[in-house]
Design a protein around this motif. Sequence first.
Motif, mmCIF file in Angstrom:
data_model
loop_
_atom_site.group_PDB
_atom_site.id
_atom_site.type_symbol
_atom_site.label_atom_id
_atom_site.label_comp_id
_atom_site.label_asym_id
_atom_site.label_seq_id
_atom_site.Cartn_x
_atom_site.Cartn_y
_atom_site.Cartn_z
ATOM 1 N N ASP A 55 45.112 80.365 1.117
ATOM 2 C CA ASP A 55 44.221 78.969 0.977
ATOM 3 C C ASP A 55 42.650 79.450 1.683
ATOM 4 O O ASP A 55 42.481 80.351 2.403
ATOM 5 N N HIS A 56 41.710 78.909 1.074
ATOM 6 C CA HIS A 56 40.413 78.968 1.505
ATOM 7 C C HIS A 56 39.979 77.765 2.183
ATOM 8 O O HIS A 56 40.324 76.483 1.837
ATOM 9 N N TYR A 57 39.017 77.961 3.206
ATOM 10 C CA TYR A 57 38.620 76.620 4.107
ATOM 11 C C TYR A 57 37.166 76.953 4.132
ATOM 12 O O TYR A 57 36.540 78.010 3.977
ATOM 13 N N GLU A 58 36.707 75.757 4.507
ATOM 14 C CA GLU A 58 35.222 76.114 4.893
ATOM 15 C C GLU A 58 34.871 76.130 6.515
ATOM 16 O O GLU A 58 33.929 76.646 6.640
ATOM 17 N N VAL A 59 35.729 75.693 7.363
ATOM 18 C CA VAL A 59 35.698 75.617 8.474
ATOM 19 C C VAL A 59 37.106 75.879 9.151
ATOM 20 O O VAL A 59 38.257 75.366 8.804
ATOM 21 N N PHE A 60 37.025 76.901 10.149
ATOM 22 C CA PHE A 60 38.199 77.408 11.010
ATOM 23 C C PHE A 60 37.769 77.036 12.568
ATOM 24 O O PHE A 60 36.949 77.281 13.128
ATOM 25 N N LEU A 61 38.655 76.158 13.077
ATOM 26 C CA LEU A 61 38.472 75.911 14.400
ATOM 27 C C LEU A 61 39.292 76.120 15.413
ATOM 28 O O LEU A 61 40.653 76.489 15.091
ATOM 29 N N LEU A 80 34.639 66.277 10.704
ATOM 30 C CA LEU A 80 34.326 67.110 9.612
ATOM 31 C C LEU A 80 34.984 66.712 8.258
ATOM 32 O O LEU A 80 34.375 66.653 7.318
ATOM 33 N N VAL A 81 36.094 66.372 8.361
ATOM 34 C CA VAL A 81 37.028 66.002 7.453
ATOM 35 C C VAL A 81 36.409 64.599 6.594
ATOM 36 O O VAL A 81 36.422 64.611 5.277
ATOM 37 N N ALA A 82 35.784 63.750 7.479
ATOM 38 C CA ALA A 82 34.987 62.515 6.895
ATOM 39 C C ALA A 82 33.815 62.858 6.083
ATOM 40 O O ALA A 82 33.466 62.160 5.207
ATOM 41 N N ALA A 83 33.411 63.948 6.393
ATOM 42 C CA ALA A 83 32.056 64.573 5.654
ATOM 43 C C ALA A 83 32.677 65.285 4.646
ATOM 44 O O ALA A 83 31.566 65.657 3.765
ATOM 45 N N VAL A 215 26.969 72.213 10.186
ATOM 46 C CA VAL A 215 27.949 72.784 9.185
ATOM 47 C C VAL A 215 27.485 72.152 7.812
ATOM 48 O O VAL A 215 27.558 73.064 6.911
ATOM 49 N N SER A 216 27.544 71.121 7.727
ATOM 50 C CA SER A 216 27.101 70.550 6.387
ATOM 51 C C SER A 216 25.720 71.181 5.586
ATOM 52 O O SER A 216 25.718 71.564 4.547
ATOM 53 N N ASN A 217 24.839 71.142 6.665
ATOM 54 C CA ASN A 217 23.428 71.991 6.058
ATOM 55 C C ASN A 217 23.800 73.320 5.715
ATOM 56 O O ASN A 217 23.409 73.961 4.582
ATOM 57 N N LYS A 218 24.730 74.241 6.344
ATOM 58 C CA LYS A 218 24.904 75.540 6.147
ATOM 59 C C LYS A 218 25.543 75.547 4.759
ATOM 60 O O LYS A 218 25.571 76.501 3.972
#
Length: 241
Positions: A55-61, A80-83, A215-218
């Motif tokens: 699986d691919h993700y946009e963010v890893f915490l 982040l999820v809400a965005a 994160v959103s901007n990037k």
Amino acid sequence: MHPPIFGHSFAVLVAPILLSVLAFNLLNRKRANARRNAEDADAGASSSSTAPTGDHYEVFLNFRGEDTRNGFTSHLYDRLVAAGIDVFLDDNKLRQGEEIGLDLLEAIKNSKILIPILSENYCESKWCLDELIQIMECKNNKTGHIVLPIFYKVNPRDVRHQSGSFGGAFLKRERPFNPATLKKYKQALTAVGKLKGREADGNEAELVNTIVQTVSNKLKKDYDLLIPKNLVGIDNLWRRL
């Protein structure tokens, strides 16, 4: 004389249709990008054993659960999820045995933005340190990963030098490690401590909002929408939505 049919009223009439088409194209573009990533991973797997799969993700915490799971990290994850951002949150289900599993390694490799949350007792977790090694390897390999460290109530200098209270937690972990592993941990901590990140030592709600915006901007750089300039009235309608 009748008013021109291609005036302001016509632009307002067709604007909702155009916005629907743009949104549909955005979704298709994002899905196509995800498919390309998966295809690239599959193609790379045939030539390199280290190519990412799964699986691919946009963010890893990356974080120590006992320090921040029920506070800062949970708030950041929810925002982040809400965005609309796909986030990998380590829920311990992939942790088996003492060594970091392939699923976790792949989750790190297959995420665009990697966020290590470095807290006071971060180094007491072998899992956090193992994940951090992989995170910094992704950055050093120049594979397009972005690393955004959060220094949660710790000084970046203490992370760099493993000093202060942060260093005290690291000293507790030194004895069980062999010299080679210890060296890798120190190198990863020193490297992440030198990165430009965010320090959490104040209003956490504001910090979470700032991180989500960053994160959103990037991520938006990959999914820019081009609005034709010659559409009368469309810019104002877009701003009102």
